[in-house]
Write an enzyme that holds these catalytic residues in place. Structure first.
Site, mmCIF file in Angstrom:
data_model
loop_
_atom_site.group_PDB
_atom_site.id
_atom_site.type_symbol
_atom_site.label_atom_id
_atom_site.label_comp_id
_atom_site.label_asym_id
_atom_site.label_seq_id
_atom_site.Cartn_x
_atom_site.Cartn_y
_atom_site.Cartn_z
ATOM 1 N N CYS A 65 60.436 45.278 44.128
ATOM 2 C CA CYS A 65 61.448 46.364 44.996
ATOM 3 C C CYS A 65 62.294 45.765 45.845
ATOM 4 O O CYS A 65 62.033 45.616 46.940
ATOM 5 C CB CYS A 65 60.399 47.497 45.559
ATOM 6 N N GLY A 84 72.962 46.491 45.883
ATOM 7 C CA GLY A 84 72.438 45.951 44.321
ATOM 8 C C GLY A 84 72.708 44.476 44.433
ATOM 9 O O GLY A 84 71.840 43.592 44.792
ATOM 10 N N GLY A 133 62.513 34.178 38.708
ATOM 11 C CA GLY A 133 62.674 35.264 37.757
ATOM 12 C C GLY A 133 63.914 34.701 36.712
ATOM 13 O O GLY A 133 64.201 35.391 35.657
ATOM 14 N N ARG A 153 72.057 39.335 0.906
ATOM 15 C CA ARG A 153 73.365 40.294 0.552
ATOM 16 C C ARG A 153 74.322 39.771 -0.327
ATOM 17 O O ARG A 153 74.859 38.846 0.377
ATOM 18 C CB ARG A 153 73.840 41.159 2.148
ATOM 19 N N GLN A 190 82.646 31.025 4.379
ATOM 20 C CA GLN A 190 82.576 30.265 5.683
ATOM 21 C C GLN A 190 82.838 31.063 7.004
ATOM 22 O O GLN A 190 82.443 30.718 7.977
ATOM 23 C CB GLN A 190 83.759 29.377 5.412
ATOM 24 N N GLY A 214 77.358 47.620 8.036
ATOM 25 C CA GLY A 214 77.236 49.118 8.163
ATOM 26 C C GLY A 214 75.791 49.307 8.747
ATOM 27 O O GLY A 214 75.478 49.946 9.485
ATOM 28 N N GLU A 216 68.451 40.970 37.774
ATOM 29 C CA GLU A 216 67.807 39.701 38.541
ATOM 30 C C GLU A 216 69.125 38.888 38.597
ATOM 31 O O GLU A 216 69.077 37.688 38.994
ATOM 32 C CB GLU A 216 66.946 38.904 37.482
ATOM 33 N N ARG A 241 78.648 28.400 45.406
ATOM 34 C CA ARG A 241 78.324 27.917 46.594
ATOM 35 C C ARG A 241 77.694 26.472 46.569
ATOM 36 O O ARG A 241 77.669 25.915 47.438
ATOM 37 C CB ARG A 241 77.467 29.330 47.236
HETATM 38 N N1 CAA Z 1 65.768 30.462 48.355
HETATM 39 C C1 CAA Z 1 65.339 30.433 49.620
HETATM 40 N N2 CAA Z 1 66.297 30.958 50.821
HETATM 41 C C2 CAA Z 1 67.562 31.217 50.246
HETATM 42 C C3 CAA Z 1 67.791 31.243 48.581
HETATM 43 C C4 CAA Z 1 67.004 30.734 47.817
HETATM 44 N N3 CAA Z 1 67.366 30.886 46.690
HETATM 45 N N4 CAA Z 1 68.983 31.940 48.437
HETATM 46 C C5 CAA Z 1 69.642 32.203 49.832
HETATM 47 N N5 CAA Z 1 68.651 31.614 50.706
HETATM 48 C C6 CAA Z 1 68.584 31.945 52.265
HETATM 49 C C7 CAA Z 1 69.861 31.208 52.737
HETATM 50 O O1 CAA Z 1 69.605 29.786 53.043
HETATM 51 C C8 CAA Z 1 70.199 32.175 53.881
HETATM 52 O O2 CAA Z 1 69.098 31.742 54.916
HETATM 53 P P1 CAA Z 1 69.822 31.075 56.288
HETATM 54 O O3 CAA Z 1 70.619 31.850 56.848
HETATM 55 O O4 CAA Z 1 68.689 30.766 57.171
HETATM 56 O O5 CAA Z 1 70.454 29.633 56.042
HETATM 57 C C9 CAA Z 1 69.589 33.462 53.596
HETATM 58 O O6 CAA Z 1 68.702 33.431 52.618
HETATM 59 C C10 CAA Z 1 71.149 34.342 53.320
HETATM 60 O O7 CAA Z 1 71.732 33.882 52.266
HETATM 61 P P2 CAA Z 1 73.057 34.096 51.870
HETATM 62 O O8 CAA Z 1 73.979 34.005 53.023
HETATM 63 O O9 CAA Z 1 73.366 33.196 50.590
HETATM 64 O O10 CAA Z 1 72.855 35.686 51.460
HETATM 65 P P3 CAA Z 1 73.980 36.547 51.004
HETATM 66 O O11 CAA Z 1 73.921 37.893 51.606
HETATM 67 O O12 CAA Z 1 75.376 36.187 50.929
HETATM 68 O O13 CAA Z 1 73.589 36.950 49.224
HETATM 69 C C11 CAA Z 1 73.396 36.540 46.899
HETATM 70 C C12 CAA Z 1 73.522 35.925 48.506
HETATM 71 C C13 CAA Z 1 73.214 35.467 45.981
HETATM 72 C C14 CAA Z 1 74.647 37.387 46.511
HETATM 73 C C15 CAA Z 1 72.166 37.538 47.001
HETATM 74 O O14 CAA Z 1 72.039 38.506 47.853
HETATM 75 C C16 CAA Z 1 71.688 37.783 45.609
HETATM 76 O O15 CAA Z 1 70.882 37.119 44.879
HETATM 77 N N6 CAA Z 1 72.095 39.033 45.244
HETATM 78 C C17 CAA Z 1 71.643 39.439 43.928
HETATM 79 C C18 CAA Z 1 70.419 40.357 44.216
HETATM 80 C C19 CAA Z 1 69.383 40.408 42.878
HETATM 81 O O16 CAA Z 1 69.521 39.365 42.134
HETATM 82 N N7 CAA Z 1 68.777 41.593 42.473
HETATM 83 C C20 CAA Z 1 67.916 41.639 41.605
HETATM 84 C C21 CAA Z 1 67.087 42.878 41.677
HETATM 85 S S1 CAA Z 1 65.511 42.372 40.972
HETATM 86 C C22 CAA Z 1 65.386 42.494 39.407
HETATM 87 O O17 CAA Z 1 66.511 43.010 38.720
HETATM 88 C C23 CAA Z 1 64.152 42.635 38.943
HETATM 89 C C24 CAA Z 1 63.896 43.439 37.662
HETATM 90 O O18 CAA Z 1 63.505 44.719 37.825
HETATM 91 C C25 CAA Z 1 64.252 43.144 36.192
#
Ligand code: CAA
Length: 378
Positions: free
Chosen positions: A119, A126, A236, A262, A273, A334, A357, A369
């Site tokens: 969650c 998002g 994930g 078919r 092709q 179709g 994800e 990045r």
């Molecule tokens: N591992 C460990 N730490 C990490 C990391 C990683 N992969 N990525 C970032 N961090 C840390 C950073 O080092 C930073 O820490 P410090 O400040 O101490 O250096 C902190 O986290 C913040 O990082 P960012 O500044 O990069 O964060 P941001 O706010 O700019 O966000 C983003 C970056 C990549 C856009 C992130 O918000 C993101 O991944 N967003 C997408 C969210 C997502 O994937 N949601 C999926 C929902 S779950 C789902 O879909 C499951 C399902 O049910 C199917």
């Protein structure tokens, strides 16, 4: 594939053909999830693949897990995704939990008796996950959670929820991860979403209203929740990539099979092709995706940073799934558009893989990045 992976794949092929495939058309239509199928997968050792055997897992690598999820997804994206997300939840507990949390929560999840849910997302958080608003206020012996999580895979059917909530300042540093069990007073579920695809996998809102969570259910400590979530998504994104590869492979298999039988203009349509080039491109893109998924898994298994490659894998495999399933519908023409064949379901199931994800736009942000960091370092 090594010998073990060939064995896993063959075991799953038999299971899925007998237990999953016969239900998929019906279950997609009526949006039914069958817990007995999930538990059967657990009995075979597929619900806690990457978790150590001490906690009931199979102790497999992410490379093995990717092979298995790919095979399940050939028959059902819904079940493959349920296993993928539940595995991610277990990985969080295994990587960040205390011994007591691991022995308490993992065995039922690894056995497939229970499902785990993740969650993080909210209506206004998002892609910008660090902006989440669900609060966790410190109280005697624990925390009181308030807020609503959105689009939660397995919401309502899962028993163990990993919940990211705000315990401190605005932004990613004020977030903490909690383990919340179904049945906790104050935890309830909102409407089941009516979805385009993944229709056998329920998606619901998860609502917290003055929900008390004991201190012992906090993961690592206050302020670590965003990192817990991001580290989990690095895994994930491999497993969602594997789901996408399985779906694409099935769509190609169906395309080749159909086009060889078919006939139009006195030829099997495979002989044209124009269609051969489509299928050759599909095969090439699927193999490239599979190799990226395996490489991201290999890096993770060998303890190396895999964030960029995991995003490559998720991006490439899920964009490929969308393209391949769309082309597969085109090849069948179709009938591909009708429910007589499963291709239209595959196309519907593919779409959300580009969204969950981390959208594929977020994957590009992560990759860019990393590129910047690499160029600044060297
Ligand atoms: N591992 C460990 N730490 C990490 C990391 C990683 N992969 N990525 C970032 N961090 C840390 C950073 O080092 C930073 O820490 P410090 O400040 O101490 O250096 C902190 O986290 C913040 O990082 P960012 O500044 O990069 O964060 P941001 O706010 O700019 O966000 C983003 C970056 C990549 C856009 C992130 O918000 C993101 O991944 N967003 C997408 C969210 C997502 O994937 N949601 C999926 C929902 S779950 C789902 O879909 C499951 C399902 O049910 C199917």
């Amino acid at each position: 594939m090594n010998e073990l992976q060939v064995e896993l794949k063959s075991q799953l092929e038999k299971f899925c053909l007998a237990k999953i495939e016969p239900h998929m058309e019906h279950d997609d239509e009526v949006e039914e999830f069958r817990m007995d199928i999930f538990t059967d997968l657990g009995n075979l050792g597929f619900c806690g693949m990457t978790i150590p055997e001490t906690y009931g897992g199979a102790g497999l690598s992410y490379q093995d897990c990717a092979v298995a999820l790919e095979e399940i997804a050939k028959y059902s994206v819904s079940y493959s995704v349920t296993v993928s997300v539940s595995t991610m939840v277990q990985a969080i507990i295994n990587d960040f939990g205390t011994e007591k949390q691991k022995t308490t929560f993992l065995p039922a999840l690894t056995a497939g008796q229970e499902i785990g849910a993740f969650c993080l997302s909210e209506s206004s958080a998002g892609s910008d996950a660090g902006a989440l608003k669900t609060t966790a206020k410190k109280t005697e012996g624990g925390y009181i959670l308030n807020g609503t999580k959105m689009w939660i895979t397995s919401g309502g059917i899962a028993k163990t929820y990993i919940v990211m909530a705000r315990t401190g300042e605005a932004g990613s540093k004020g977030i903490t991860a909690f383990i919340v069990r179904d049945g906790t007073p104050g935890l309830s579920f909102g409407k089941k979403e009516k979805k385009m695809g993944w229709r056998a996998s329920p998606t619901r809102e998860v609502i917290f209203e003055n929900c008390f969570v004991p201190e012992e259910n906090i993961l690592i400590g206050e302020g670590q929740g965003f990192k817990v979530a991001m580290a989990a998504l690095d895994k994930g994104r491999i497993t969602i990539g594997a789901v996408a590869v399985g779906l694409s492979q099935r769509a190609l298999d169906e395309s080749v099979k159909y086009s060889l039988t078919r006939h139009q203009f006195n030829h099997a349509i495979f002989e044209f092709q124009g269609l051969q080039f489509m299928m050759a491109d599909m095969a090439c893109e699927i193999e490239a995706s599979r190799l990226l998924v395996q490489e991201a898994a290999r890096l993770y298994d060998s303890g190396k940073p895999n964030q960029k490659i995991a995003s490559f894998a998720k991006l490439k495999a899920t964009d490929t799934a969308m393209k391949v399933t769309t082309d597969a519908v085109q090849i069948l023409g179709g009938v591909g558009y009708t429910r007589e064949y499963p291709l239209e379901r595959f196309m519907r199931d593919a779409k959300v893989l580009q969204i969950v994800e981390g959208t594929n736009q977020v994957q590009r942000v992560v990759i860019a990045r990393q590129l910047k960091k690499e160029y600044q370092t060297h």
